[in-house]
Each structure stands twice: as C-alpha cells, then as structure tokens.
Design a protein around this motif. Structure first.
Motif, PDB file in Angstrom:
ATOM      1  N   MET A  41      -7.210 -10.158 -15.823  1.00 45.76           N
ATOM      2  CA  MET A  41      -7.633  -9.435 -14.623  1.00 45.76           C
ATOM      3  C   MET A  41      -6.510  -8.604 -14.003  1.00 45.76           C
ATOM      4  SD  MET A  41     -10.830  -9.639 -14.059  1.00 45.76           S
ATOM      5  CE  MET A  41     -10.924  -9.085 -12.365  1.00 45.76           C
ATOM      6  N   GLU A  42      -5.381  -8.464 -14.716  1.00 47.13           N
ATOM      7  CA  GLU A  42      -4.304  -7.623 -14.172  1.00 47.13           C
ATOM      8  C   GLU A  42      -4.771  -6.171 -14.134  1.00 47.13           C
ATOM      9  OE1 GLU A  42      -0.707  -8.185 -16.410  1.00 47.13           O
ATOM     10  OE2 GLU A  42      -0.320 -10.103 -15.448  1.00 47.13           O
ATOM     11  N   ASN A  43      -4.401  -5.406 -13.213  1.00 46.79           N
ATOM     12  CA  ASN A  43      -3.431  -5.590 -12.153  1.00 46.79           C
ATOM     13  C   ASN A  43      -4.042  -6.173 -10.882  1.00 46.79           C
ATOM     14  OD1 ASN A  43      -1.174  -4.638 -13.532  1.00 46.79           O
ATOM     15  ND2 ASN A  43      -1.569  -2.537 -12.951  1.00 46.79           N
ATOM     16  N   THR A  44      -5.338  -6.355 -10.848  1.00 45.43           N
ATOM     17  CA  THR A  44      -5.989  -6.879  -9.649  1.00 45.43           C
ATOM     18  C   THR A  44      -5.513  -8.290  -9.352  1.00 45.43           C
ATOM     19  OG1 THR A  44      -7.943  -5.555 -10.190  1.00 45.43           O
ATOM     20  CG2 THR A  44      -8.212  -7.287  -8.532  1.00 45.43           C
ATOM     21  N   LYS A  62     -23.235  -8.352  -7.000  1.00 41.96           N
ATOM     22  CA  LYS A  62     -23.273  -6.901  -7.170  1.00 41.96           C
ATOM     23  C   LYS A  62     -22.262  -6.485  -8.240  1.00 41.96           C
ATOM     24  CE  LYS A  62     -23.811  -6.477  -2.208  1.00 41.96           C
ATOM     25  NZ  LYS A  62     -23.147  -7.713  -1.940  1.00 41.96           N
ATOM     26  N   ARG A  63     -22.470  -5.288  -8.758  1.00 42.01           N
ATOM     27  CA  ARG A  63     -21.528  -4.733  -9.723  1.00 42.01           C
ATOM     28  C   ARG A  63     -20.143  -4.672  -9.086  1.00 42.01           C
ATOM     29  NH1 ARG A  63     -23.540  -2.055 -13.548  1.00 42.01           N
ATOM     30  NH2 ARG A  63     -25.000  -0.838 -12.299  1.00 42.01           N
ATOM     31  N   TYR A  64     -19.144  -4.972  -9.852  1.00 43.53           N
ATOM     32  CA  TYR A  64     -17.720  -4.962  -9.494  1.00 43.53           C
ATOM     33  C   TYR A  64     -17.277  -6.212  -8.727  1.00 43.53           C
ATOM     34  CZ  TYR A  64     -18.467  -0.028 -10.633  1.00 43.53           C
ATOM     35  OH  TYR A  64     -18.835   1.142 -11.246  1.00 43.53           O
ATOM     36  N   ASP A  65     -18.194  -7.121  -8.385  1.00 48.34           N
ATOM     37  CA  ASP A  65     -17.772  -8.386  -7.776  1.00 48.34           C
ATOM     38  C   ASP A  65     -16.912  -9.151  -8.775  1.00 48.34           C
ATOM     39  OD1 ASP A  65     -19.192  -7.912  -5.453  1.00 48.34           O
ATOM     40  OD2 ASP A  65     -20.819  -9.310  -5.921  1.00 48.34           O
ATOM     41  N   ILE A  66     -15.916  -9.853  -8.277  1.00 44.94           N
ATOM     42  CA  ILE A  66     -15.117 -10.738  -9.123  1.00 44.94           C
ATOM     43  C   ILE A  66     -15.681 -12.136  -8.936  1.00 44.94           C
ATOM     44  CG2 ILE A  66     -12.827 -11.698  -9.565  1.00 44.94           C
ATOM     45  CD1 ILE A  66     -11.669  -9.011  -8.594  1.00 44.94           C
ATOM     46  N   LYS A 167       3.146 -14.042  -0.766  1.00 42.62           N
ATOM     47  CA  LYS A 167       3.583 -12.650  -0.625  1.00 42.62           C
ATOM     48  C   LYS A 167       2.519 -11.662  -1.084  1.00 42.62           C
ATOM     49  CE  LYS A 167       6.018 -12.634  -5.010  1.00 42.62           C
ATOM     50  NZ  LYS A 167       7.278 -12.591  -5.682  1.00 42.62           N
ATOM     51  N   ARG A 168       1.480 -12.149  -1.759  1.00 39.79           N
ATOM     52  CA  ARG A 168       0.404 -11.258  -2.233  1.00 39.79           C
ATOM     53  C   ARG A 168      -0.960 -11.653  -1.678  1.00 39.79           C
ATOM     54  NH1 ARG A 168       0.428 -10.972  -8.278  1.00 39.79           N
ATOM     55  NH2 ARG A 168      -1.511 -10.869  -7.596  1.00 39.79           N
ATOM     56  N   ILE A 169      -0.999 -12.340  -0.542  1.00 44.64           N
ATOM     57  CA  ILE A 169      -2.291 -12.712   0.062  1.00 44.64           C
ATOM     58  C   ILE A 169      -3.093 -11.452   0.346  1.00 44.64           C
ATOM     59  CG2 ILE A 169      -3.404 -13.611   2.136  1.00 44.64           C
ATOM     60  CD1 ILE A 169      -1.254 -15.750   2.275  1.00 44.64           C
ATOM     61  N   THR A 170      -4.338 -11.453  -0.082  1.00 47.62           N
ATOM     62  CA  THR A 170      -5.233 -10.329   0.213  1.00 47.62           C
ATOM     63  C   THR A 170      -6.678 -10.774   0.091  1.00 47.62           C
ATOM     64  OG1 THR A 170      -5.825  -8.054  -0.318  1.00 47.62           O
ATOM     65  CG2 THR A 170      -5.292  -9.466  -2.172  1.00 47.62           C
ATOM     66  N   ASN A 171      -7.541 -10.111   0.865  1.00 50.41           N
ATOM     67  CA  ASN A 171      -8.968 -10.352   0.727  1.00 50.41           C
ATOM     68  C   ASN A 171      -9.649  -9.114   0.128  1.00 50.41           C
ATOM     69  OD1 ASN A 171      -8.793  -8.629   2.871  1.00 50.41           O
ATOM     70  ND2 ASN A 171     -10.295  -9.674   4.133  1.00 50.41           N
ATOM     71  N   HIS A 172      -8.864  -8.187  -0.400  1.00 52.30           N
ATOM     72  CA  HIS A 172      -9.406  -6.984  -1.020  1.00 52.30           C
ATOM     73  C   HIS A 172      -9.478  -7.185  -2.530  1.00 52.30           C
ATOM     74  CE1 HIS A 172      -9.159  -4.940   2.782  1.00 52.30           C
ATOM     75  NE2 HIS A 172      -7.898  -5.315   2.900  1.00 52.30           N
ATOM     76  N   LEU A 173     -10.447  -7.971  -2.959  1.00 51.31           N
ATOM     77  CA  LEU A 173     -10.592  -8.234  -4.392  1.00 51.31           C
ATOM     78  C   LEU A 173     -11.697  -7.396  -4.930  1.00 51.31           C
ATOM     79  CD1 LEU A 173     -10.073 -12.080  -4.473  1.00 51.31           C
ATOM     80  CD2 LEU A 173      -8.419 -10.297  -4.852  1.00 51.31           C
TER      81      LEU A 173
END
Length: 173
Positions: A41-44, A62-66, A167-173
């Motif tokens: 799943m890199e770089n995501t 939906k499409r593109y959901d991880i 250091k990479r916390i995000t909710n933009h998956l």
C-alpha cells in the motif's frame, strides 16, 4: 481502616471489570486495530503502520476505500488493500491503467508506473469487490489470487486513521 481498604479494592475491581468490558465491546463491535503487513500500500501506508478502522460501516463500501478483509484464498489472513471494483462492474487492467465499465480510474495514489504483467479483464460478481494495492508492482492482490474477489462478508473494517507511528498520524486514508 481495614473496612475502607476492602471497600476501595472492591470499587477498584468493579471499575476495572466495567472498563475492560466496555473496551472489549468497543473493539469487537465498533473499532478494529490492525497493522499493515507489507509494502503493497505504499506510499499511502507503509509496512508496520498501525491503523484504526471502523467496523460499523462495512456495508457502505465505496471505490477507493481502504479496507481490512479476510483474504479469499486464505481466510485466516487479514489483508489491507484499496477497493477498485464494485459489485457487478467489469474491471479492465491494461497498459498501466485501470478501467471500471470503460471509465479510467484515478491513479494519483499509485506508487510508480504499473507494469503490465497482470493485464486482464475481471468481472466482479454481485456482493463482491476487486481489491488492489497502491504499490501495484509489489502487491499480491485480486489480479493474482485464485479467488479474485472479496465477499462483502469478508470485509472487517474501513481503515480510518493511521495511529502509529506518531509522526505520521493521519485520518486522510
């Protein structure tokens, strides 16, 4: 003093049990914690990232959901990939691009240029999904599995938040 200590211990144990039950129910029914097992799943997402996913919305895919799901060929293994094909669609992988029912799909999250080793046509059955990793040249995904499609019942959670590393916390998956 002795009575106060017994009362304190009793309250502590009761509170601990209630807290434990609430946490267990929360993570059994609402949330799921999972670790990204590979570089697919890199770089995501990177191998070793820890994700928090939601279980309660597994029907609204939906499409593109991880998604985290049971791998069709080995249901005891949990995989994390991106939803590419929806139920009833025809997915065409050709020349480094992916099409759904003739429409070229987004690829801004894809790592590098996809090779053509898995070009093909895939007809997604009703109630199933076609999954691909973002690192398409290093992803063991629907294109390569014996059972190519993931059943809606095999979906375990929507990935919502990268929790670790901090250091990479995000909710933009």
């Amino acid at each position: 003093m002795r009575l106060e200590m017994k009362s304190f211990i009793k309250r502590f144990v009761c509170n601990f049990i209630v807290f434990y039950v609430v946490i267990m129910i929360t993570f059994k029914m609402i949330f799921m914690i999972c670790m990204v097992p590979s570089v697919s799943m890199e770089n995501t997402l990177k191998a070793g990232d820890i994700l928090i996913g939601t279980r309660f919305d597994r029907k609204n895919i939906k499409r593109y959901d991880i998604m985290a799901f049971e791998m069709p060929d080995h249901p005891s293994q949990l995989y994390i990939k991106r939803v590419i094909g929806l139920p009833g669609e025809t997915i065409v992988v050709r020349g480094g691009s992916v099409y759904a029912d003739g429409k070229k799909l987004r690829s801004d999250f894809v790592k590098g240029t996809m090779n053509t080793s898995a070009d093909g046509v895939y007809r997604v059955p009703e109630g199933h999904y076609f999954m691909m990793g973002d690192n398409r040249n290093n992803s063991y995904d629907s294109r390569f599995w014996k059972n190519k499609y993931v059943s809606a019942n095999a979906m375990r959670c929507h990935a919502r938040l990268r929790f670790l590393p901090f250091k990479r916390i995000t909710n933009h998956l």
